[in-house]
Scaffold this active site. Structure first.
Site, PDB file in Angstrom:
ATOM      1  N   ASN A   1     -15.639  87.515  40.948  1.00 25.09           N
ATOM      2  CA  ASN A   1     -14.921  88.402  40.031  1.00 25.09           C
ATOM      3  C   ASN A   1     -15.834  88.932  38.923  1.00 25.09           C
ATOM      4  O   ASN A   1     -15.373  89.456  37.919  1.00 25.09           O
ATOM      5  CB  ASN A   1     -13.746  87.661  39.403  1.00 25.09           C
TER       6      ASN A   1
ATOM      7  N   GLU B   1       0.856  91.346  35.139  1.00 30.49           N
ATOM      8  CA  GLU B   1      -0.588  91.574  35.142  1.00 30.49           C
ATOM      9  C   GLU B   1      -0.817  93.081  35.025  1.00 30.49           C
ATOM     10  O   GLU B   1       0.070  93.865  35.383  1.00 30.49           O
ATOM     11  CB  GLU B   1      -1.222  91.047  36.441  1.00 30.49           C
TER      12      GLU B   1
ATOM     13  N   SER C   1      -4.197  90.331  40.702  1.00 35.65           N
ATOM     14  CA  SER C   1      -5.401  89.612  41.124  1.00 35.65           C
ATOM     15  C   SER C   1      -5.550  89.525  42.635  1.00 35.65           C
ATOM     16  O   SER C   1      -6.667  89.493  43.139  1.00 35.65           O
ATOM     17  CB  SER C   1      -5.412  88.210  40.523  1.00 35.65           C
TER      18      SER C   1
ATOM     19  N   ASP D   1      -1.339  90.488  31.283  1.00 35.46           N
ATOM     20  CA  ASP D   1      -2.499  89.675  31.648  1.00 35.46           C
ATOM     21  C   ASP D   1      -3.515  90.633  32.260  1.00 35.46           C
ATOM     22  O   ASP D   1      -3.326  91.163  33.352  1.00 35.46           O
ATOM     23  CB  ASP D   1      -2.064  88.610  32.661  1.00 35.46           C
TER      24      ASP D   1
HETATM   25  C1  LIG Z   1      -8.296  84.196  36.790  1.00 31.06           C
HETATM   26  C2  LIG Z   1      -6.995  84.556  36.175  1.00 31.06           C
HETATM   27  C3  LIG Z   1      -6.512  83.863  35.056  1.00 31.06           C
HETATM   28  C4  LIG Z   1      -7.180  82.632  34.520  1.00 31.06           C
HETATM   29  O1  LIG Z   1      -8.334  82.915  33.803  1.00 31.06           O
HETATM   30  P1  LIG Z   1      -9.475  81.788  33.698  1.00 31.06           P
HETATM   31  O2  LIG Z   1     -10.270  82.209  32.532  1.00 31.06           O
HETATM   32  O3  LIG Z   1     -10.207  81.789  34.977  1.00 31.06           O
HETATM   33  O4  LIG Z   1      -8.746  80.484  33.461  1.00 31.06           O
HETATM   34  C5  LIG Z   1      -5.355  84.317  34.473  1.00 31.06           C
HETATM   35  N1  LIG Z   1      -4.683  85.361  34.966  1.00 31.06           N
HETATM   36  C6  LIG Z   1      -5.107  86.036  36.043  1.00 31.06           C
HETATM   37  C7  LIG Z   1      -4.324  87.195  36.535  1.00 31.06           C
HETATM   38  C8  LIG Z   1      -6.276  85.657  36.681  1.00 31.06           C
HETATM   39  O5  LIG Z   1      -6.674  86.311  37.773  1.00 31.06           O
END
Ligand SMILES: *Cc1c(COP(=O)(O)O)cnc(C)c1O
Length: 373
Positions: free
Chosen positions: A48, A178, A182, A207
């Protein structure tokens, strides 16, 4: 009598029988896109690190300088003595990039969601979350004690229906989504969600773990969280919001209070990375361009972000496709339930600014040659 080990063995055997057991492979990332496993170097489509900043010389140099000046660990939580001077620059930068008054940095994105959501909602409140929201948003919502309902993915009509039917039974209401999903790479209709939030006296929280530097959101949420561990190439999480909200989060989020501050090097590296993201548009626009090249080549729906899923339905097929790519020197991780809904096992491709066109075309060729696309 069942021993603990028997019980673990049984659970493992069950997962194995469904092809859902996961394993850890030692992976040496030697630059932004190359991964070495068991002596072989692969081109990875499973990181990522969208801009390759984890290995950028300026990002590394900032981390090394911080390590030397402030040591390896922070020594305590931020509210005790762990709040080293590097936090201020990072939080200022985040607030500026997100267009908010303030920001608060957490140990990780996961910890940010677990900490922030229970500060904003509790018993007697309503949380409406996109059905495909990341596990840590859902965990944060559960921990809050609020009533949680899920709306159909990226569906403002269903969200409106839930608001119409249930909003009045609750005190506060938060909508969670989001920005860039993801596992699917599609983008949320934030303009429609923001309008609904306004109309129903609810708050929108997004997010942006996969959106940082990639996509300018079509509307800004009151609360914007994200991670420094993906596009920013470092580690940590954050929340950006008004001064009052951030102050409340700082003084009451349990995952901030009861967890040690980030290592100084992670904070300094993240700040250096954000400076690059904010200034280098040629770099930040490239992952999406490569993803679109890939989807066009394979006749898939046009990529909306650097994340492209190739849905292969059953875990078996996703694992076989992943193995075919691996034999040809490409890594694309098979994603299986419960990370994604049953029947939607997939290969998830992520594109980096550091991939070459030839690498993208090469992986696509393997998929075509093996009948997966
Ligand atoms: C990876 C991810 C997280 C968590 O973030 P980290 O810093 O890896 O703990 C939260 N939300 C989404 C949508 C993610 O893809």
């Amino acid at each position: 009598m069942t021993t603990l080990d028997d019980s673990a063995r049984e659970a493992l055997a069950l997962l194995e029988s469904k092809l859902l057991k996961r394993t850890l492979a030692t992976s040496e990332r030697t630059d932004g896109v190359s991964v070495m496993r068991s002596g072989r170097t692969y081109v990875s489509f499973s990181c990522n690190d969208y801009f390759g900043l984890s290995h950028h010389p300026d990002v590394i140099a900032a981390g090394v300088a911080a390590l030397q000046q402030y040591g390896a660990g922070a020594g305590a939580s931020r509210l005790v003595t762990g709040n080293h001077p590097l936090y201020e620059a990072l939080e200022d930068m985040l607030a500026r990039m997100k267009g908010t008054e303030a920001a608060c940095v957490f140990g990780s994105g996961y910890l940010a969601n677990l900490g922030v959501i229970p500060v904003l909602a509790g018993s007697g409140d309503l949380i409406l979350a996109d059905r495909l929201s990341h596990a840590c948003m859902l965990d944060g919502a559960r921990m809050s004690g609020a009533t949680m309902m899920r709306f159909a993915h990226n569906n403002p009509e269903h969200l409106a229906l839930l608001l119409r039917e249930h909003r009045k039974e609750y005190q506060r209401c938060i909508i969670l989504t989001e920005t860039v999903f993801s596992m699917d790479g599609d983008r949320a209709p934030l303009g429609a969600f923001a309008a609904l939030a306004k109309g129903y006296n609810a708050w929108l929280m997004t997010d942006d773990a996969h959106g940082l530097g990639i996509a300018e959101p079509e509307a800004h949420a009151e609360v914007q969280m994200g991670t420094l561990s993906k596009g920013a190439g470092s580690y940590g999480g954050y929340v950006c919001a008004s001064r009052e909200v951030v102050e409340l989060v700082r003084t009451s989020a349990r995952t901030l209070m009861f967890s040690t501050a980030l290592p100084p090097a992670s904070v300094a590296s993240a700040t250096a990375a954000l400076n690059i993201i904010a200034s280098d548009k040629a770099l930040t626009s490239r992952p999406l361009q490569l993803a679109q090249r890939f989807t066009q080549f394979l006749g898939l729906d046009e990529a909306q972000s650097p994340i492209v899923p190739l849905i292969l339905e059953e875990p078996e097929r996703a694992l076989a496709a992943s193995r075919a790519l691996e034999e040809a020197g490409y890594l694309a991780h098979a994603i299986r339930p419960p990370t994604v809904p049953p029947g939607t096992a997939r290969l998830r491709f992520t594109f980096s600014a550091l991939h070459t066109e030839a690498q993208v075309d090469g992986a696509a060729d393997v998929l075509k040659a093996n009948g997966y696309a």
